[in-house]
Design an enzyme around this catalytic site. Structure first.
Site, PDB file in Angstrom:
ATOM      1  N   PRO A  69     -11.468  -0.199  -2.634  1.00 11.85           N
ATOM      2  CA  PRO A  69     -12.627  -0.611  -3.161  1.00 11.85           C
ATOM      3  C   PRO A  69     -13.482  -0.043  -3.025  1.00 11.85           C
ATOM      4  CG  PRO A  69     -11.131  -1.727  -1.951  1.00 11.85           C
ATOM      5  CD  PRO A  69     -10.597  -1.032  -1.904  1.00 11.85           C
ATOM      6  N   HIS A 119      -7.292   1.339   1.352  1.00 11.25           N
ATOM      7  CA  HIS A 119      -7.083  -0.381   1.363  1.00 11.25           C
ATOM      8  C   HIS A 119      -5.940  -0.432   2.884  1.00 11.25           C
ATOM      9  CE1 HIS A 119      -7.405  -4.030   1.083  1.00 11.25           C
ATOM     10  NE2 HIS A 119      -8.263  -4.888   0.298  1.00 11.25           N
ATOM     11  N   SER A 175     -11.626 -12.137  -5.294  1.00  8.28           N
ATOM     12  CA  SER A 175     -11.505 -12.238  -4.495  1.00  8.28           C
ATOM     13  C   SER A 175     -13.616 -12.330  -3.372  1.00  8.28           C
ATOM     14  CB  SER A 175     -11.307 -10.512  -3.309  1.00  8.28           C
ATOM     15  OG  SER A 175     -11.192 -10.409  -2.439  1.00  8.28           O
ATOM     16  N   TYR A 218       1.111  -1.148   0.196  1.00 10.83           N
ATOM     17  CA  TYR A 218       0.027   0.249  -0.062  1.00 10.83           C
ATOM     18  C   TYR A 218       0.551   1.384  -0.096  1.00 10.83           C
ATOM     19  CZ  TYR A 218      -3.788  -3.553   1.110  1.00 10.83           C
ATOM     20  OH  TYR A 218      -4.538  -4.402   0.405  1.00 10.83           O
TER      21      TYR A 218
HETATM   22  N1  COA Z   1     -19.578 -30.050   0.534  1.00 11.16           N
HETATM   23  C1  COA Z   1     -20.749 -28.717   1.688  1.00 11.16           C
HETATM   24  N2  COA Z   1     -20.344 -27.612   1.744  1.00 11.16           N
HETATM   25  C2  COA Z   1     -19.207 -27.525   2.093  1.00 11.16           C
HETATM   26  C3  COA Z   1     -18.383 -27.885   1.322  1.00 11.16           C
HETATM   27  C4  COA Z   1     -18.384 -29.271   0.489  1.00 11.16           C
HETATM   28  N3  COA Z   1     -17.564 -30.195   0.291  1.00 11.16           N
HETATM   29  N4  COA Z   1     -16.886 -27.506   1.130  1.00 11.16           N
HETATM   30  C5  COA Z   1     -17.121 -26.324   2.447  1.00 11.16           C
HETATM   31  N5  COA Z   1     -18.885 -26.011   2.074  1.00 11.16           N
HETATM   32  C6  COA Z   1     -19.925 -25.310   3.009  1.00 11.16           C
HETATM   33  C7  COA Z   1     -18.885 -24.383   3.672  1.00 11.16           C
HETATM   34  O1  COA Z   1     -19.207 -24.919   5.600  1.00 11.16           O
HETATM   35  C8  COA Z   1     -19.620 -22.959   3.660  1.00 11.16           C
HETATM   36  O2  COA Z   1     -20.817 -22.960   4.312  1.00 11.16           O
HETATM   37  P1  COA Z   1     -21.730 -21.546   5.519  1.00 11.16           P
HETATM   38  O3  COA Z   1     -22.144 -20.766   4.024  1.00 11.16           O
HETATM   39  O4  COA Z   1     -22.709 -22.140   5.778  1.00 11.16           O
HETATM   40  O5  COA Z   1     -21.184 -20.736   6.333  1.00 11.16           O
HETATM   41  C9  COA Z   1     -19.997 -22.335   2.728  1.00 11.16           C
HETATM   42  O6  COA Z   1     -19.655 -23.616   2.152  1.00 11.16           O
HETATM   43  C10 COA Z   1     -18.185 -21.624   2.009  1.00 11.16           C
HETATM   44  O7  COA Z   1     -17.292 -22.218   2.299  1.00 11.16           O
HETATM   45  P2  COA Z   1     -15.832 -22.254   0.813  1.00 11.16           P
HETATM   46  O8  COA Z   1     -17.228 -21.738   0.010  1.00 11.16           O
HETATM   47  O9  COA Z   1     -15.386 -23.486   0.825  1.00 11.16           O
HETATM   48  O10 COA Z   1     -14.961 -21.340   1.260  1.00 11.16           O
HETATM   49  P3  COA Z   1     -15.054 -20.463   2.293  1.00 11.16           P
HETATM   50  O11 COA Z   1     -15.978 -19.366   3.584  1.00 11.16           O
HETATM   51  O12 COA Z   1     -14.174 -20.909   3.528  1.00 11.16           O
HETATM   52  O13 COA Z   1     -14.272 -19.151   1.538  1.00 11.16           O
HETATM   53  C11 COA Z   1     -12.280 -18.190   1.332  1.00 11.16           C
HETATM   54  C12 COA Z   1     -13.010 -19.297   1.812  1.00 11.16           C
HETATM   55  C13 COA Z   1     -10.690 -18.162   0.899  1.00 11.16           C
HETATM   56  C14 COA Z   1     -12.918 -16.909   0.609  1.00 11.16           C
HETATM   57  C15 COA Z   1     -12.369 -18.208   3.102  1.00 11.16           C
HETATM   58  O14 COA Z   1     -11.374 -18.662   3.313  1.00 11.16           O
HETATM   59  C16 COA Z   1     -11.194 -16.279   3.329  1.00 11.16           C
HETATM   60  O15 COA Z   1      -9.943 -16.016   3.182  1.00 11.16           O
HETATM   61  N6  COA Z   1     -12.012 -15.078   3.445  1.00 11.16           N
HETATM   62  C17 COA Z   1     -11.664 -14.052   3.455  1.00 11.16           C
HETATM   63  C18 COA Z   1     -11.840 -13.185   1.582  1.00 11.16           C
HETATM   64  C19 COA Z   1     -10.486 -12.573   1.972  1.00 11.16           C
HETATM   65  O16 COA Z   1     -10.229 -11.328   2.404  1.00 11.16           O
HETATM   66  N7  COA Z   1     -11.185 -11.009   1.167  1.00 11.16           N
HETATM   67  C20 COA Z   1     -11.042  -9.835   1.324  1.00 11.16           C
HETATM   68  C21 COA Z   1      -9.571  -9.400   1.290  1.00 11.16           C
HETATM   69  S1  COA Z   1      -9.486  -7.781   0.786  1.00 11.16           S
HETATM   70  C1  HC5 Z   2     -15.060  -4.417  -0.265  1.00  8.76           C
HETATM   71  C2  HC5 Z   2     -14.539  -5.681  -0.672  1.00  8.76           C
HETATM   72  C3  HC5 Z   2     -12.867  -5.715  -1.189  1.00  8.76           C
HETATM   73  C4  HC5 Z   2     -12.071  -6.661  -1.060  1.00  8.76           C
HETATM   74  C5  HC5 Z   2     -10.475  -6.286  -1.596  1.00  8.76           C
HETATM   75  C6  HC5 Z   2      -9.658  -7.303  -1.529  1.00  8.76           C
HETATM   76  O1  HC5 Z   2      -9.818  -8.298  -2.399  1.00  8.76           O
HETATM   77  O2  HC5 Z   2      -8.391  -6.903  -1.855  1.00  8.76           O
HETATM   78  C7  HC5 Z   2      -7.255  -7.409  -1.637  1.00  8.76           C
HETATM   79  C8  HC5 Z   2      -6.194  -7.388  -0.607  1.00  8.76           C
HETATM   80  C9  HC5 Z   2      -5.374  -8.486  -0.175  1.00  8.76           C
HETATM   81  O3  HC5 Z   2      -4.905  -8.216   0.492  1.00  8.76           O
HETATM   82  O4  HC5 Z   2      -5.709  -9.700  -1.346  1.00  8.76           O
HETATM   83  C10 HC5 Z   2      -6.541  -7.102  -3.425  1.00  8.76           C
HETATM   84  N1  HC5 Z   2      -7.437  -7.261  -4.675  1.00  8.76           N
HETATM   85  C11 HC5 Z   2      -7.958  -6.299  -4.712  1.00  8.76           C
HETATM   86  C12 HC5 Z   2      -6.200  -6.962  -5.363  1.00  8.76           C
HETATM   87  C13 HC5 Z   2      -7.516  -9.024  -4.862  1.00  8.76           C
END
Ligand code: COA
Ligand code: HC5
Length: 634
Positions: free
Chosen positions: A127, A350, A562, A114
């Site tokens: 975002p 961000h 994402s 950043y």
């Molecule tokens: N069979 C049936 N259900 C399943 C399954 C399977 N094989 N695998 C997963 N599921 C279910 C889970 O139990 C969960 O249930 P819920 O909706 O009741 O909670 C749901 O499906 C979602 O799981 P999944 O799709 O596997 O993904 P996740 O929720 O674990 O997400 C990531 C994965 C990578 C997105 C998550 O771990 C993460 O890190 N999120 C943050 C990302 C982030 O920070 N983004 C912004 C950045 S700025």
């Molecule tokens: C309001 C939702 C914003 C999502 C932003 C996001 O996913 O940022 C990522 C941050 C990171 O460290 O992975 C970076 N990305 C936008 C480049 C995927």
């Protein structure tokens, strides 16, 4: 009182002293004890084993490299990881750093991802979030809704101030809550070569005002009463009407548009701007404010099916200098945006936090605004009227504003955004077939991209590291050997459906297993970054592994994706991270999926709409394969 993340800019940040009228003592703003003890109980981010990362890096290169190129990289990686080699030395350095810091990565990450990043925060980093369209269509409705939104945000802030915000969990593990404590009263500061972050740490007097911007004019608005309690919605509404009246009296140059510039340019203009004491005070009022609310002017009408895409653009860059791009302070961590036609959302800077805490806040606010109005008791004295934040503009600053307008308009013209509400299914279908919904969506993206380009590309998916103290993110690399076999087979008429299904199942499982590895701190991207930064820190020169074209290729994320879930059915969006790539943010709900795709018009090979159609088709084709083949098999 102000936490300064960028060590080198301490002197500059200190000189931006806050004038005393901006703060009032509020007893509730202590550093929360319960929060600290929770934080203390979280595990530290591990440093993955060196050999594991070397091995996994080579695996990650496989689907994106030609076999001959891969051989050269294999040699470099083996040399790097060899016993007694430079990799081992750097690994020891990293392990030492991990022992002596709260998190070996997080400060580096904020700096490199950043504060050192010089492209404009607009589109390239910050975002946008679009809330479901609200039920108002004139300025009075806009004011009323904004007043409600502000009280909703303050309601959320109370949970942070009194530590009643529940600790979030992921797969049963408690998550780091630090980012929530960085959201309010914080702001990015531009520098000539690197930026810094200002954050009110919560000791002593805390800011009690927000900034409201309307017609590109900034106002300081008090939102707490003398007793330390948040003002009522009606009191805030009176304040907003005051802002509106005052903002219609004058026409000014949109100083805020400077924040949309390339960071070095803005850094220079910032020095010029803050030479003047009035300007310094105004800037400081914005930076210290709890958050910013942008009351936007009208936007051109669009057909119903383009509404969400147009709203996404409004949240990402404001629509251009003739529309609302000057009605922003893009350095502000939290900017809530309310239009006149029921459009609302946010833009956030961000550096201090990831999407999920922002979305949790937004979800809370949406729920809050849906509650029926309660009778509000208005006590005693009226709050102070909004205070206009004046700016004295030199000819040089005026030139910088004109230049910023031009750049922003070019960026706005270049951005291609398509929001899709995929109505056919959501998490329900993959779950029914015992597949991870997130991995399913990721594989649909792989299939869509392969169908468009006949190859796969380096693909980034954000994975949260918040199971660890001060954890931010690592990368799930969605292109894998398994995903490539799946996408190659999918349209191959020589393959049986059972084989295709088997390959799809394997690809989905491989993705889910990479995700598990990433969220437990064992992915490769941040480890490799750490090893490189350690080499720079130890002044060892950059090891050849990091100058290998394969390394650049691996980091050239043509798909930057994402998953950001939101209960409130929001659409989240961001720009591509490379000139010839796509940004894809998705919110999978139970029975539908919101997706926002972006690309740059300057690149003739990428079109957000084309990728959107390809993803819709891929999702449907994958479901058909499941429904026609899996029932018999599973
Ligand atoms: N069979 C049936 N259900 C399943 C399954 C399977 N094989 N695998 C997963 N599921 C279910 C889970 O139990 C969960 O249930 P819920 O909706 O009741 O909670 C749901 O499906 C979602 O799981 P999944 O799709 O596997 O993904 P996740 O929720 O674990 O997400 C990531 C994965 C990578 C997105 C998550 O771990 C993460 O890190 N999120 C943050 C990302 C982030 O920070 N983004 C912004 C950045 S700025
Ligand atoms: C309001 C939702 C914003 C999502 C932003 C996001 O996913 O940022 C990522 C941050 C990171 O460290 O992975 C970076 N990305 C936008 C480049 C995927």
């Amino acid at each position: 009182m102000w936490g300064i993340c960028s060590r080198t800019l301490v002197g500059m940040a200190k000189s931006a002293a806050r004038p005393p009228h901006l703060v009032r003592p509020v007893a509730a703003h202590r550093l929360p004890g319960r929060y600290l003890s929770h934080q203390g109980s979280l595990p530290s981010l591990p440093v993955p084993p060196l050999q594991q990362t070397c091995q996994r890096y080579l695996e990650a290169l496989e689907p994106i490299m030609e076999p001959e190129e891969l051989e050269r990289s294999r040699g470099l990686v083996e040399g790097f990881g060899r016993r007694g080699g430079v990799g081992e030395r750097l690994q020891r350095g990293l392990e030492e750093r991990a022992r002596s810091t709260d998190n070996w990565l997080s400060d580096w990450w904020v700096q490199v991802a950043y504060l050192d990043y010089r492209l404009p925060v607009v589109v390239h980093s910050s975002p946008g979030l679009v809330l479901p369209r609200m039920d108002f269509s004139d300025v009075e409705g806009q004011m009323r809704f904004a007043a409600k939104l502000i009280t909703g945000v303050l309601d959320f802030k109370t949970m942070i101030d009194n530590e009643s915000l529940p600790v979030e969990q992921q797969g049963g593990a408690p998550l780091c809550m630090h980012q929530y404590y960085q959201l309010f009263s914080s702001c990015r500061l531009p520098g000539l070569h690197q930026d810094s972050l200002l954050h009110h740490r919560g000791r002593g007097p805390a800011p009690t005002h927000i900034t409201v911007v309307m017609n590109s004019q900034f106002f300081q608005v008090e939102v707490y009463g003398p007793d330390g309690a948040p003002l009522t919605e009606d009191q805030i509404l009176v304040q907003l009407r005051g802002v509106r009246g005052a903002s219609e009296e004058e026409e000014v140059e949109p100083v805020g548009i400077l924040t949309s510039q390339h960071r070095d340019r803005w850094g220079g203009a910032y020095l010029e701007l803050t030479r003047d004491e009035t300007n310094r005070e105004s800037v400081s009022a914005i930076q210290s404010s709890i958050f910013t609310v942008c009351l936007d002017g009208p936007t051109p009408a669009v057909a119903a099916e383009r509404y969400r895409s147009a709203a996404a653009v409004q949240m990402l860059h404001g629509g251009g200098s003739r529309l609302n791009s000057g009605n922003r302070w893009f350095d502000k961590t939290l900017q809530f945006i309310v239009g006149v036609d029921g459009t609302c959302g946010a833009n956030y800077e961000h550096a201090p936090a990831e999407g999920p805490p922002i979305v949790a806040l937004i979800d809370h606010v949406v729920e809050y605004t849906r509650k029926p109005d309660t009778v509000q008791s208005v006590t005693g004295t009226a709050p102070p009227a909004p205070r206009r934040l004046h700016f004295n503009l030199t000819p040089e600053i005026r030139r910088s504003i004109a230049e910023a307008k031009e750049h922003l308009d070019a960026l706005a013209r270049d951005l291609d955004v398509e929001v899709v509400v995929f109505p056919h299914f959501g998490k329900n279908v993959p779950k029914r077939f015992r597949m991870s919904p997130d991995a399913f969506v990721q594989m649909s993206l792989q299939l869509a991209y392969y169908r468009m380009y006949g190859r796969c590309c380096s693909t980034y998916e954000s994975a949260s590291l918040r199971r660890f103290r001060l954890g931010r993110t690592d990368t799930v690399r969605s292109s894998s050997r398994a995903s490539l076999s799946f996408v190659r087979a999918f349209d191959d008429p020589r393959k049986q459906d059972t084989e295709k299904l088997d390959l799809m199942d394997k690809a989905v499982k491989a993705h889910r297993s990479y995700t598990d590895m990433a969220v437990s701190g064992q992915a490769i991207d941040r480890h490799l970054l750490g090893l490189k930064l350690q080499a720079l820190e130890e002044k060892l020169g950059v090891p050849e592994l990091f100058t290998d074209p394969a390394f650049s290729r691996a980091l050239h994320y043509q798909l930057s994706t994402s998953q950001v879930p939101s209960k409130a059915d929001c659409v989240m969006c961001f720009g591509p991270v490379v000139p010839d790539g796509y940004g894809v943010c998705y919110n999978p709900m139970e029975t539908h999926i919101n997706l926002a795709l972006s690309a740059f018009n300057a690149c003739p090979d990428t079109q957000a709409g084309r990728l959107a159609r390809a993803v819709e088709t891929a999702l449907l084709d994958m479901r058909t394969l499941l429904e026609t083949t899996a029932r018999a098999k599973l």
